[in-house]
Write an enzyme that holds these catalytic residues in place. Sequence first.
Site, PDB file in Angstrom:
ATOM      1  N   HIS A 102     -13.062  -2.963 -10.373  1.00  0.00           N
ATOM      2  CA  HIS A 102     -13.397  -4.152 -11.168  1.00  0.00           C
ATOM      3  C   HIS A 102     -14.910  -4.339 -11.309  1.00  0.00           C
ATOM      4  O   HIS A 102     -15.368  -5.434 -11.621  1.00  0.00           O
ATOM      5  CB  HIS A 102     -12.762  -5.409 -10.543  1.00  0.00           C
ATOM      6  CG  HIS A 102     -11.261  -5.413 -10.643  1.00  0.00           C
ATOM      7  ND1 HIS A 102     -10.453  -6.240  -9.890  1.00  0.00           N
ATOM      8  CD2 HIS A 102     -10.411  -4.682 -11.416  1.00  0.00           C
ATOM      9  CE1 HIS A 102      -9.178  -6.014 -10.199  1.00  0.00           C
ATOM     10  NE2 HIS A 102      -9.124  -5.081 -11.115  1.00  0.00           N
ATOM     11  N   CYS A 110     -25.852  -3.078 -19.908  1.00  0.00           N
ATOM     12  CA  CYS A 110     -26.560  -3.434 -21.137  1.00  0.00           C
ATOM     13  C   CYS A 110     -25.670  -3.141 -22.334  1.00  0.00           C
ATOM     14  O   CYS A 110     -25.279  -1.987 -22.564  1.00  0.00           O
ATOM     15  CB  CYS A 110     -27.870  -2.655 -21.257  1.00  0.00           C
ATOM     16  SG  CYS A 110     -28.724  -3.003 -22.822  1.00  0.00           S
ATOM     17  N   GLY A 169      -5.824  -6.928   2.269  1.00  0.00           N
ATOM     18  CA  GLY A 169      -6.446  -8.158   1.776  1.00  0.00           C
ATOM     19  C   GLY A 169      -6.341  -8.379   0.284  1.00  0.00           C
ATOM     20  O   GLY A 169      -7.290  -8.858  -0.334  1.00  0.00           O
TER      21      GLY A 169
END
Length: 227
Positions: A102, A110, A169
Site C-alpha cells: 500500500h 510526482c 496484525g
Amino acid sequence: MVLTGAGISAESGLATFRGPDGLWEWHRVEDVATPEAFVRNPALVHRYYDARRAQLNEVEPNAAHIAIARLDLEWPGEILLVTQNVDDLHERAGAKRLIHIHGENRKAWCLACDARVPWHGPMGQAASCPSCGTVGRLRPDIVWFGEMPYQMERIEDALQRCDLFVSIGTSGAVYPAAGYVQTARYCGARTVEINLEPSLGSAFFDESRIGPAGELVPTWVDELLTG
Ligand code: BJW
C-alpha cells in the site's frame, strides 16, 4: 511468506484503522484515502498524511518488528515479507526482503514525472519535485481505495510457492491482501494468524494465535528458528 497489517505497529503507538480509536473513527475513508478525495480536497489529504508522517519521528519498532527482522536475517530459505503498512518500522528494525503493497508515507510520488522520492517533512500543495522541479504535483506514495496495490505479480508468485503463510496484525477487511490466505492455502501452504482477535478470514487459518503481536511474534519466531 509473512503478511503484516496495522496491528503489528499498534504497540509502537501507531493507531490501527478499524475498531475503537482507529483512524477511521476520526476520518472518513472517502475524505482521505481515495484518489477522488485528493482531487476534491488535496489540502485535507496532505494534512492527514503529513500528520501521520510527523508521528513516525516519535515511534520506534517494537518487539514484533524486531523478531520479524531477525527471521528475515536468520531464515535459511526464501522468505518474503509483505506489509500493508505505510510506516517504515519494518525497515528500521532491519527487515530487507520487504514489499509495501500500500505504498510508503515517507515517499512522494510526482504526478508530473512519475518519480518516487524519499520524503520526510510535510508535503503540502506547494512542494516541488526533487526530480523534475514541478511544483504542486506531489502526492504521498500511498495506494488508496480503487488503486492497484504494488508488486501484485511477485506476491501472487510467492503465494503459490510458499509452504508457510503467516498473517500478523491485520483484520482481513481489505483486498487483495485479505484473500492471500485463501490462495496460499489452496496452493498447499500451512497458514497461521497472529492477531489480537480472530480476523475476518480466521476460518482459513490452520492455526490462530490470539494476543498482542509484541508478545506472540517473538515466541513464534523463536519456535520457527530453533525448531
Ligand atoms: C493487533 C494488535 C496488537 C490491534 N497485536 N494485533 C468488495 C469486495 C472485495 C473487494 C472490494 C470490494 N469493494 C472494493 C474492493 C476493493 C478494495 C477493498 O478491499 N475494499 C474493502 C473495504 C472491501 N480494495 C482496494 O481498492 C485495493 N485495490 C484493489 O483492490 O485494486 C484492484 C483493482 C484496482 C483498480 C481496478 C481494478 C482492480 C486498494 C486498497 C488500499 C487500502 N488502503 C488503505 C489506506 C491507505 C494506507 C494508509 O493510509 O495507511 O490501507 S485502507 C487501510 O486498510 C490501510 C491498511 O493497509 C488496510 C488494511 O488494514 P489493516 O492493516 O488490516 O488494519 P485494521 O485496522 O483493519 O486491523 C488491524 C488488526 O490488528 C485488527 O484485527 C486488530 O485486532 C489487530 N491488532 N492491535 C496484534 N497489538
